[in-house]
Design a protein around this motif. Structure first.
Motif, mmCIF file in Angstrom:
data_model
loop_
_atom_site.group_PDB
_atom_site.id
_atom_site.type_symbol
_atom_site.label_atom_id
_atom_site.label_comp_id
_atom_site.label_asym_id
_atom_site.label_seq_id
_atom_site.Cartn_x
_atom_site.Cartn_y
_atom_site.Cartn_z
ATOM 1 N N ILE A 136 -111.800 44.195 19.438
ATOM 2 C CA ILE A 136 -112.716 45.347 19.326
ATOM 3 C C ILE A 136 -112.132 46.645 19.300
ATOM 4 O O ILE A 136 -111.234 46.938 20.301
ATOM 5 N N ILE A 138 -112.849 50.795 19.549
ATOM 6 C CA ILE A 138 -113.888 51.715 19.514
ATOM 7 C C ILE A 138 -113.287 52.838 19.907
ATOM 8 O O ILE A 138 -112.414 53.184 20.527
ATOM 9 N N TYR A 155 -120.212 57.320 19.145
ATOM 10 C CA TYR A 155 -118.664 56.344 19.117
ATOM 11 C C TYR A 155 -119.100 55.603 18.124
ATOM 12 O O TYR A 155 -120.384 55.230 17.426
ATOM 13 N N SER A 157 -117.639 51.246 16.411
ATOM 14 C CA SER A 157 -117.028 50.129 16.863
ATOM 15 C C SER A 157 -116.932 49.250 15.734
ATOM 16 O O SER A 157 -117.660 49.165 14.936
ATOM 17 N N LYS A 171 -118.439 48.578 10.072
ATOM 18 C CA LYS A 171 -118.191 49.722 11.123
ATOM 19 C C LYS A 171 -119.528 50.061 11.565
ATOM 20 O O LYS A 171 -120.150 50.493 10.777
#
Length: 217
Positions: A136, A138, A155, A157, A171
């Protein structure tokens, strides 16, 4: 280069880790209304989240929607648990990759070998971690400073295949809003908007809104 050698990545990461906003250990849960918006639909219901962090969603029939709301509540809560740095990272070392305007980037050796983090202004603004067989990644654009720790509020991820290192999910762009509930500085998710591009490269959006929030005794 001498300056780079003087950067103590573990200490920098520890301070940023301890600067994350967490709840008190006596957290008993909370409840409220939940509303889920997509382009075509609105679903409204109630929820109760106990101290075991298991969300109970009521008055919504669609199981997929229930699961989606529950997963957002659970995911937010699990990041509010206070876990001591030594308990989590004592078997990890943090090694400098680069120092730039974006922050100090480091790679982990030891137990969580290969994980990467980036720290700027005492906040972790990039995470690259292997979780349940998937990487993952971020990137955090904005933080909320609560006065008792920082909360990421804007944000992105994305999932990455650990074998090919190619992205294998869309995304997701997140924007979170928090509200302070109760007397003990309990910052709780008020809304979350998630945007992503579908298979036709058209923007899709989901929004989760949580209202009438109150702590459980």
């Amino acid at each position: 280069m001498d300056n780079l050698k003087e950067i103590n990545c573990k200490e920098i990461f520890r301070k940023a880790y301890e600067n994350r906003y967490t709840w008190q250990n006596d957290f008993n849960g909370y409840q409220g209304k939940c509303i889920f918006f997509t382009k075509n639909n609105i679903h409204q219901g109630n929820f109760l989240l106990g101290k075991d962090f298991k969300p109970n969603i009521q008055k919504i029939e669609d199981e997929k929607i229930v699961k989606s709301i529950a997963s957002q509540l659970f995911e937010v809560c699990i990041h509010r648990v206070k876990r001591e740095f030594e308990a989590v990272h004592s078997e990890n070392n943090f090694n400098l990759l680069k120092n730039s305007e974006s922050g100090i980037e480091m790679i982990v050796s030891g137990k969580n070998k290969g994980d990467k983090y980036r720290v700027k202004n005492n906040c972790i603004n990039m995470v690259y971690r292997k979780i349940h067989g998937t990487i993952i990644e971020i990137f955090v654009e904005e933080f909320l400073e609560t006065g008792v720790g920082s909360l990421s509020k804007k944000y992105s991820s994305q999932q990455i295949n650990p074998d090919t290192l190619q992205t294998n999910s869309e995304k997701l762009e997140y924007e979170d809003e928090f509200v302070n509930v109760g007397k003990e500085d309990y910052w709780i998710l008020k809304s979350r908007t998630i945007k992503y591009l579908n298979q036709n490269q058209e923007e899709e959006m989901q929004k989760f809104v949580f209202e009438d929030l109150c702590l459980l005794n």
